[in-house]
Scaffold this motif. Structure first.
Motif, short mmCIF file in Angstrom:
data_model
loop_
_atom_site.label_atom_id
_atom_site.label_comp_id
_atom_site.label_asym_id
_atom_site.label_seq_id
_atom_site.Cartn_x
_atom_site.Cartn_y
_atom_site.Cartn_z
N LEU A 75 1.01 -1.33 -0.08
CA LEU A 75 0.28 0.02 0.18
C LEU A 75 1.00 1.09 -0.01
O LEU A 75 1.83 1.34 0.85
CB LEU A 75 -1.14 -0.08 1.15
N ASP A 76 0.70 2.29 -0.86
CA ASP A 76 1.44 3.62 -0.88
C ASP A 76 0.93 4.47 0.23
O ASP A 76 -0.16 5.08 0.06
CB ASP A 76 1.09 4.09 -2.32
N PHE A 77 1.53 4.37 1.17
CA PHE A 77 1.39 5.05 2.49
C PHE A 77 1.44 6.79 2.20
O PHE A 77 0.62 7.38 3.08
CB PHE A 77 2.16 4.74 3.84
N SER A 78 1.83 7.04 1.24
CA SER A 78 2.01 8.50 0.95
C SER A 78 0.48 9.20 0.55
O SER A 78 0.36 10.19 0.90
CB SER A 78 3.03 9.13 0.01
N THR A 79 -0.35 8.15 0.03
CA THR A 79 -1.66 8.79 -0.47
C THR A 79 -2.63 8.51 0.77
O THR A 79 -3.83 8.92 0.50
CB THR A 79 -2.17 7.86 -1.57
N LYS A 80 -2.48 7.83 1.81
CA LYS A 80 -3.26 7.65 2.91
C LYS A 80 -2.92 8.27 4.23
O LYS A 80 -1.73 8.74 4.45
CB LYS A 80 -3.11 6.12 3.39
N GLN A 81 -3.97 8.68 5.01
CA GLN A 81 -3.62 9.59 6.14
C GLN A 81 -3.72 8.61 7.20
O GLN A 81 -4.76 8.07 7.79
CB GLN A 81 -5.04 10.51 6.24
N LEU A 82 -2.56 8.06 7.76
CA LEU A 82 -2.48 7.22 8.64
C LEU A 82 -2.41 7.94 10.17
O LEU A 82 -2.01 8.80 10.36
CB LEU A 82 -0.94 6.33 8.50
N ASP A 83 -2.96 7.21 11.19
CA ASP A 83 -2.92 7.82 12.48
C ASP A 83 -2.12 6.99 13.39
O ASP A 83 -1.15 6.23 12.74
CB ASP A 83 -4.27 7.77 13.11
N GLU A 84 -1.97 7.51 14.60
CA GLU A 84 -0.60 6.84 15.46
C GLU A 84 -0.90 5.56 15.75
O GLU A 84 0.23 4.56 15.98
CB GLU A 84 -0.72 7.43 16.81
N ASN A 85 -1.95 4.64 15.44
CA ASN A 85 -2.29 3.48 15.52
C ASN A 85 -2.20 2.51 14.21
O ASN A 85 -2.44 1.46 13.99
CB ASN A 85 -3.66 3.11 15.95
N LEU A 86 -1.59 3.41 13.23
CA LEU A 86 -1.30 2.95 11.86
C LEU A 86 -2.70 2.37 11.35
O LEU A 86 -2.67 1.14 10.67
CB LEU A 86 -0.46 1.83 11.94
N THR A 87 -3.73 3.11 11.54
CA THR A 87 -4.89 2.79 10.75
C THR A 87 -5.30 3.85 9.83
O THR A 87 -4.99 4.85 10.05
CB THR A 87 -6.02 2.58 11.82
N TYR A 88 -6.22 3.59 9.05
CA TYR A 88 -6.81 4.59 8.08
C TYR A 88 -8.28 4.31 7.47
O TYR A 88 -8.46 2.96 7.83
CB TYR A 88 -5.75 4.55 6.48
N GLU A 89 -8.95 5.11 7.14
CA GLU A 89 -10.21 5.11 6.64
C GLU A 89 -10.39 4.43 5.15
O GLU A 89 -9.77 5.23 4.29
CB GLU A 89 -10.99 6.04 6.89
N GLU A 90 -11.17 3.58 4.95
CA GLU A 90 -11.34 3.14 3.51
C GLU A 90 -12.38 4.04 2.99
O GLU A 90 -13.34 4.57 3.64
CB GLU A 90 -11.85 1.73 3.43
N GLU A 91 -12.29 4.14 1.60
CA GLU A 91 -13.17 5.10 0.91
C GLU A 91 -13.85 4.50 -0.36
O GLU A 91 -13.03 3.92 -1.20
CB GLU A 91 -12.44 6.53 0.42
N VAL A 113 -18.94 -2.70 -4.36
CA VAL A 113 -18.17 -1.44 -4.14
C VAL A 113 -16.85 -1.77 -4.13
O VAL A 113 -16.15 -2.79 -3.85
CB VAL A 113 -18.65 -0.97 -2.59
N GLN A 114 -16.23 -0.94 -5.32
CA GLN A 114 -14.68 -0.82 -5.38
C GLN A 114 -14.24 0.09 -4.50
O GLN A 114 -14.45 1.12 -4.35
CB GLN A 114 -14.21 -0.55 -6.79
N TRP A 115 -13.23 -0.06 -3.65
CA TRP A 115 -12.57 0.49 -2.72
C TRP A 115 -11.39 1.18 -3.15
O TRP A 115 -10.70 0.48 -4.07
CB TRP A 115 -12.34 -0.28 -1.44
N ARG A 116 -11.05 2.43 -2.54
CA ARG A 116 -9.87 3.15 -3.05
C ARG A 116 -8.61 2.29 -2.74
O ARG A 116 -8.20 1.73 -1.83
CB ARG A 116 -9.86 4.40 -2.34
N GLY A 117 -7.72 2.22 -3.73
CA GLY A 117 -6.50 1.43 -3.81
C GLY A 117 -6.76 -0.09 -3.94
O GLY A 117 -5.78 -0.81 -3.81
N GLN A 118 -7.82 -0.51 -4.22
CA GLN A 118 -8.11 -1.94 -4.42
C GLN A 118 -8.25 -2.25 -6.04
O GLN A 118 -9.10 -1.28 -6.56
CB GLN A 118 -9.38 -2.46 -3.56
N PRO A 119 -7.87 -3.31 -6.44
CA PRO A 119 -8.32 -3.63 -7.94
C PRO A 119 -9.79 -3.93 -7.80
O PRO A 119 -10.38 -4.24 -6.87
CB PRO A 119 -7.43 -4.73 -8.06
N ILE A 120 -10.33 -4.04 -9.24
CA ILE A 120 -11.57 -4.33 -9.39
C ILE A 120 -12.06 -5.40 -8.69
O ILE A 120 -13.20 -5.76 -8.13
CB ILE A 120 -12.36 -4.27 -11.00
#
Length: 141
Positions: A75-91, A113-120
Motif C-alpha cells: 500500500l502506498d502510504f503517502s496517499t493514505k492518512q495514517l493515525d498513530e495506531n497505523l490505521t486509515y479509513e477506507e473510501e 463496491v470498489q474501494w480506493r487502492g483496491q483492484p476491481i
C-alpha cells in the motif's frame, strides 16, 4: 537482521468498524523500511520517513514482513492518512454491480463496491443502505 528491509502491517478501518475478519480484507503492508537496530528479543527499530514522524519507530516482529521485490501487495502510504495506531479509513470509488438477496419474505439490496487502492477483482458486496447513508456524497445515486 539489521540492514534488511521489512514491510509494516497497517489496519484498515471503514467508518468505526474494524476489519478483523479475514473474509473482508486481508492485512495490508506499507513501503519497505530499513531495520536500524534490534530493540529487544522480538522488537526492531525502523527508519521511518518524516511523514510518519508521529508514529513510534519500534515494532514487534509479528507485524513486520520481510520485503521481497514484489510491489503488488504494498500500500502506498503517502496517499493514505495514517493515525498513530497505523490505521486509515477506507473510501469507496465506484459501485460496480447491484443485486437483491431474498430471505423468506424479505429482500435486501446489496451493491458491489470498489474501494480506493483496491483492484476491481477486490470489490466487496456491501449493504446498499449502509453505503448510501455513509457515503452519499462520493457515490452516484
Amino acid at each position: 537482521m539489521v540492514g534488511e528491509n521489512v514491510l509494516l502491517r497497517v489496519s484498515p478501518m471503514k467508518g468505526l468498524m474494524w476489519f478483523g475478519n479475514k473474509e473482508k480484507l486481508s492485512s495490508r503492508f506499507i513501503s519497505p523500511f530499513e531495520i536500524l537496530e534490534r530493540a529487544g528479543k522480538v522488537a526492531y527499530r525502523l527508519a521511518l520517513p518524516p511523514i510518519l514522524a508521529g508514529v513510534h519507530p519500534v515494532y514487534h516482529a509479528s507485524i513486520l514482513l520481510k520485503y521481497h521485490e514484489d510491489r503488488s501487495h504494498v500500500l502506498d502510504f503517502s496517499t493514505k492518512q495514517l493515525d498513530e495506531n497505523l490505521t486509515y479509513e477506507e473510501e469507496p470509488v465506484a459501485i460496480l454491480d447491484q443485486q437483491v438477496c431474498k430471505f423468506r419474505s424479505k429482500s435486501f439490496p446489496y451493491v458491489k463496491v470498489q474501494w480506493r487502492g483496491q483492484p476491481i477483482d477486490g470489490a466487496m458486496w456491501e449493504s446498499d443502505s449502509y453505503i448510501r447513508s455513509r457515503y452519499p456524497h462520493q457515490l452516484p445515486v
